[in-house]
Design a protein around this motif. Structure first.
Motif, PDB file in Angstrom:
ATOM      1  N   VAL A 505      12.474 -13.052   0.560  1.00 36.71           N
ATOM      2  CA  VAL A 505      11.073 -13.159   0.841  1.00 36.71           C
ATOM      3  C   VAL A 505      10.649 -11.692   1.081  1.00 36.71           C
ATOM      4  CG1 VAL A 505       9.470 -13.635   2.764  1.00 36.71           C
ATOM      5  CG2 VAL A 505      11.264 -15.241   2.162  1.00 36.71           C
ATOM      6  N   ARG A 506      11.269 -10.865   1.672  1.00 37.11           N
ATOM      7  CA  ARG A 506      10.894  -9.356   1.990  1.00 37.11           C
ATOM      8  C   ARG A 506      10.831  -8.705   0.483  1.00 37.11           C
ATOM      9  NH1 ARG A 506      14.256  -5.191   5.593  1.00 37.11           N
ATOM     10  NH2 ARG A 506      12.752  -3.557   5.717  1.00 37.11           N
ATOM     11  N   VAL A 507      11.949  -8.919  -0.209  1.00 38.62           N
ATOM     12  CA  VAL A 507      12.015  -8.231  -1.816  1.00 38.62           C
ATOM     13  C   VAL A 507      10.665  -8.628  -2.512  1.00 38.62           C
ATOM     14  CG1 VAL A 507      13.132  -8.455  -3.843  1.00 38.62           C
ATOM     15  CG2 VAL A 507      14.510  -8.239  -1.543  1.00 38.62           C
ATOM     16  N   GLU A 508      10.406 -10.197  -2.390  1.00 38.63           N
ATOM     17  CA  GLU A 508       9.356 -10.547  -3.224  1.00 38.63           C
ATOM     18  C   GLU A 508       7.875  -9.962  -2.635  1.00 38.63           C
ATOM     19  OE1 GLU A 508       7.546 -12.368  -6.235  1.00 38.63           O
ATOM     20  OE2 GLU A 508       9.784 -12.195  -6.018  1.00 38.63           O
ATOM     21  N   THR A 509       7.922  -9.673  -1.495  1.00 34.61           N
ATOM     22  CA  THR A 509       6.653  -9.197  -0.776  1.00 34.61           C
ATOM     23  C   THR A 509       6.493  -7.793  -1.235  1.00 34.61           C
ATOM     24  OG1 THR A 509       6.566 -10.590   1.042  1.00 34.61           O
ATOM     25  CG2 THR A 509       5.302  -8.498   1.341  1.00 34.61           C
ATOM     26  N   MET A 510       7.445  -6.802  -1.206  1.00 32.80           N
ATOM     27  CA  MET A 510       7.573  -5.514  -1.553  1.00 32.80           C
ATOM     28  C   MET A 510       7.111  -5.489  -3.333  1.00 32.80           C
ATOM     29  SD  MET A 510       9.969  -3.396   0.846  1.00 32.80           S
ATOM     30  CE  MET A 510      11.533  -4.402   0.445  1.00 32.80           C
ATOM     31  N   LEU A 511       7.733  -6.379  -3.868  1.00 37.55           N
ATOM     32  CA  LEU A 511       7.514  -6.218  -5.341  1.00 37.55           C
ATOM     33  C   LEU A 511       6.210  -6.380  -5.861  1.00 37.55           C
ATOM     34  CD1 LEU A 511      10.609  -8.050  -6.795  1.00 37.55           C
ATOM     35  CD2 LEU A 511      10.052  -5.688  -7.154  1.00 37.55           C
ATOM     36  N   LYS A 512       5.329  -7.252  -5.093  1.00 38.23           N
ATOM     37  CA  LYS A 512       3.893  -7.564  -5.226  1.00 38.23           C
ATOM     38  C   LYS A 512       3.234  -6.053  -4.823  1.00 38.23           C
ATOM     39  CE  LYS A 512       3.989 -12.585  -4.455  1.00 38.23           C
ATOM     40  NZ  LYS A 512       3.671 -13.618  -3.404  1.00 38.23           N
ATOM     41  N   GLU A 513       3.774  -5.116  -4.273  1.00 36.53           N
ATOM     42  CA  GLU A 513       3.073  -3.912  -3.748  1.00 36.53           C
ATOM     43  C   GLU A 513       3.228  -2.653  -5.057  1.00 36.53           C
ATOM     44  OE1 GLU A 513       1.601  -3.055  -0.436  1.00 36.53           O
ATOM     45  OE2 GLU A 513       1.344  -5.178  -0.779  1.00 36.53           O
ATOM     46  N   GLN A 514       3.823  -3.378  -5.973  1.00 38.48           N
ATOM     47  CA  GLN A 514       4.010  -2.379  -6.910  1.00 38.48           C
ATOM     48  C   GLN A 514       2.725  -1.524  -7.632  1.00 38.48           C
ATOM     49  OE1 GLN A 514       6.589  -3.215 -10.323  1.00 38.48           O
ATOM     50  NE2 GLN A 514       5.552  -2.149 -11.737  1.00 38.48           N
ATOM     51  N   GLY A 515       1.804  -2.369  -7.473  1.00 37.55           N
ATOM     52  CA  GLY A 515       0.278  -1.695  -8.099  1.00 37.55           C
ATOM     53  C   GLY A 515       0.054  -0.435  -7.017  1.00 37.55           C
ATOM     54  N   ARG A 516       0.126  -0.726  -5.773  1.00 40.80           N
ATOM     55  CA  ARG A 516      -0.223   0.212  -4.841  1.00 40.80           C
ATOM     56  C   ARG A 516       0.660   1.612  -4.797  1.00 40.80           C
ATOM     57  NH1 ARG A 516      -1.737  -2.945   0.978  1.00 40.80           N
ATOM     58  NH2 ARG A 516      -3.615  -4.262   0.116  1.00 40.80           N
ATOM     59  N   VAL A 517       1.730   1.203  -5.146  1.00 44.98           N
ATOM     60  CA  VAL A 517       3.025   2.254  -5.342  1.00 44.98           C
ATOM     61  C   VAL A 517       2.552   3.312  -6.377  1.00 44.98           C
ATOM     62  CG1 VAL A 517       5.299   3.081  -5.632  1.00 44.98           C
ATOM     63  CG2 VAL A 517       4.803   0.930  -4.412  1.00 44.98           C
ATOM     64  N   VAL A 518       2.212   2.597  -7.617  1.00 48.00           N
ATOM     65  CA  VAL A 518       1.732   3.377  -8.836  1.00 48.00           C
ATOM     66  C   VAL A 518       0.456   4.298  -8.485  1.00 48.00           C
ATOM     67  CG1 VAL A 518       0.757   3.021 -11.130  1.00 48.00           C
ATOM     68  CG2 VAL A 518       2.784   1.997 -10.365  1.00 48.00           C
ATOM     69  N   VAL A 519      -0.585   3.444  -7.758  1.00 43.74           N
ATOM     70  CA  VAL A 519      -2.002   4.163  -7.237  1.00 43.74           C
ATOM     71  C   VAL A 519      -1.400   5.343  -6.532  1.00 43.74           C
ATOM     72  CG1 VAL A 519      -4.191   3.935  -6.122  1.00 43.74           C
ATOM     73  CG2 VAL A 519      -3.253   2.022  -7.592  1.00 43.74           C
ATOM     74  N   TYR A 520      -0.872   5.101  -5.386  1.00 37.86           N
ATOM     75  CA  TYR A 520      -0.456   6.104  -4.584  1.00 37.86           C
ATOM     76  C   TYR A 520       0.129   7.484  -5.236  1.00 37.86           C
ATOM     77  CZ  TYR A 520       0.942   8.779  -0.312  1.00 37.86           C
ATOM     78  OH  TYR A 520       0.838   9.658   0.478  1.00 37.86           O
TER      79      TYR A 520
END
Length: 573
Positions: A505-520
């Motif tokens: 669950v934690r892995v899936e939650t962080m994977l959804k944050e990839q767009g924010r990682v790219v923006v930052y």
């Protein structure tokens, strides 16, 4: 081309603006993207920025943030003025990375026009200079070589010293292609051996072509380079540097043959420098001709080095001696003038060459292409990671041992509040903005790499809180792996159990944050050219403080060669 691009006052004002801007956003330039989750970096952004950035598509990130040339920006939401000002200021303060000539290249083409017919062979570089040379290096040695030749013509100086010469690709083009007398210095003995081997192969190719064409023209004796294996110590004086070059000249005396390198033992007095010298040179009697174009270029280069030593002393050189002649300088008198060059001289080496240029009366001009800014020494970090330690400690023979750092070099920047640049900021300045923009527009799978590494960091710290930013090294084709497989390989590299349980669950939650990682990461990347501008501007100001005007030329295609700036300077005569 060699007129100063900024007045002294303009340089100082720009430095003030740069330090003010970079100080304000140092929290971005100093951050590590692998700590995106562990340090909650997204929420360190201004609250007004987060909602307008979080849902941007990858092409929108490229168009709205990173591409300074885009004039058709279409915003899905109204951006806050602070974010608009941040982007506009970053673009305005950074030196333009596109040259006028490269700006005219074929639309949509990443590689320069010289590679349109053949992706791996420059149409503008002779075939004998393309062997063993990758396309990027072909592009660089051709353009830099022609620029060095311009400096030599402008200073009436036929000698060049190429520091950090590697396998000798630039050296060979300067010597055999442009008819210059070149001494090449490289710290890695393996690379020096390869350079000598490639010289021999080129001479053999020339001899073969001569036989095919039944030519009788001989290769001028000065056209083959001298290769020196040795360390240029940043702490050593310019006098020590000249002694090293003189020792190389001494070793090169006497007949040599193309069959292999010649190694001669130096006399005791010549061994007292900041590096040990092994000089290799090839005879030219067996290689009696070059292509007709090369022979035409070399007809004007008929003077011997002895004649150059007598004739190439300009009035500025003589005036230096009048100010304070000591026994060492007297012993070095008569050394011929030369142009100094360094193609992607790493870390402090570029700064060292600039100091030799300023202080040594024999250096008439310089072309400096820097790289690896993170390896530059600073007062705050005098021994950064990756710094190469001298093979031998300085000796008493190395006069005028200096303690200057690689940044800042100028007194003006040193006195500016907030001038400090962290290791991370300087490391970020080495990133290729154009390459990342291309990935964004293509929606490349490579974009997930930063997210993967940031996720792995959280699991590493869960187990080992003391293990921060551990070196994982590159995992091949990691962007094609599922995260669980990537984590298994990465954990093993930091001596943690590969089978460490990962909460799905934690892995899936962080994977959804990839767009924010790219923006930052894109926000931090926006600052990379600004930091590079600060480093290079400091060097321009240093030269100006020492009475030398300079110009920064975006010589290479930045899509092809990210570190594309060449700092060019000539001493007034």
């Amino acid at each position: 081309m060699f007129t100063p691009s900024f007045t002294a006052e303009q340089q100082r004002e720009l430095a003030k603006k740069l330090t003010t801007f970079l100080s304000q956003y140092s929290h971005l330039s100093d951050s590590y993207i692998i700590e995106f989750f562990t340090e909650d970096l997204w929420h360190t952004l201004p609250s007004s920025w987060q909602p307008v950035l979080q849902d941007l598509s990858y092409p929108q990130i490229a168009d709205l943030l990173l591409d300074a040339t885009n004039e058709d920006r279409r915003y899905p939401l109204v951006w806050p003025l602070s974010l608009l000002a941040f982007r506009a200021t970053a673009h305005a303060l950074a030196f333009p990375r596109e040259s006028r000539s490269e700006g005219q290249r074929v639309l949509g083409s990443v590689k320069p026009e010289e590679f349109l017919e053949n992706r791996s062979q420059s149409s503008l570089l002779g075939h004998i200079f393309r062997k063993h040379v990758k396309p990027k290096k072909q592009h660089e040695i051709r353009k830099l070589g022609m620029l060095v030749k311009q400096l030599c013509d402008q200073t009436d100086c036929n000698r060049v010293v190429d520091v950090g010469s590697g396998q000798g690709h630039l050296t060979r083009f300067l010597s055999f292609g442009l008819g210059l007398s070149v001494t090449a210095i490289e710290a890695d003995q393996t690379l020096v051996t390869m350079a000598s081997k490639f010289d021999g192969q080129l001479l053999w190719a020339l001899e073969k072509e001569k036989q095919k064409k039944n030519l009788s023209t001989q290769v001028p004796a000065h056209s083959s380079p001298h290769h020196v294996a040795g360390w240029v110590n940043p702490k050593a004086s310019w006098e020590s540097f000249i002694r090293q070059l003189k020792a190389a000249d001494c070793v090169s005396e006497g007949p040599q043959t193309p069959s292999g390198p010649s190694k001669k033992k130096l006399r005791g007095s010549e061994q007292q420098g900041s590096f040990h010298v092994i000089q290799t040179s090839y005879a030219h009697s067996d290689a009696k001709s070059q292509e007709s174009e090369l022979s035409k270029q070399q007809k004007s280069n008929k003077k011997s080095e002895e004649e150059l030593a007598d004739e190439n002393c300009c009035s500025c050189t003589q005036s230096v001696y009048q100010e304070g002649v000591n026994s060492e300088v007297v012993r070095l008198q008569g050394y011929p003038d030369f142009v100094l060059t360094g193609l992607h001289a790493c870390g402090d080496l570029s700064a060292t060459l600039l100091r030799h240029f300023v202080n040594c009366p024999y250096v008439r001009g310089i072309t400096s292409v820097a790289c690896c800014y993170m390896k530059i020494t600073t007062k705050e970090n005098p021994t950064p990671p990756g710094l190469v330690i001298p093979p031998t400690p300085p000796t008493s023979s190395q006069e005028s041992v200096c303690s200057e750092f690689g940044y800042p070099m100028s007194s003006w920047v040193w006195g500016l509040p907030g001038h400090q640049l962290s290791y991370k900021a300087r490391e970020g300045a080495c990133h290729a903005v154009e390459d990342y923009v291309r990935r964004l527009r293509e929606g490349s799978e490579l974009l997930r790499t930063h997210c993967y590494r940031a996720m792995l960091e959280t699991f590493i710290r869960d187990t080992r809180p003391d293990l921060r930013r551990a070196g994982i090294q590159t995992i091949k084709k990691s962007h094609l792996l599922p995260f669980t497989e990537y984590a298994r390989l990465g954990l093993a590299r930091v001596s943690l159990p590969p089978e460490l349980p990962l909460d799905p669950v934690r892995v899936e939650t962080m994977l959804k944050e990839q767009g924010r990682v790219v923006v930052y990461f894109s926000l931090t990347l926006l600052l990379a050219p600004v930091v590079e501008t600060m480093v290079l501007l400091d060097r321009m100001i240093y030269l100006q403080e020492n009475g030398v005007d300079s110009q920064l030329v975006p010589l290479f295609n930045p899509n092809f060669s990210p570190r594309n700036f060449v700092l060019v300077a000539l001493k007034p005569c």
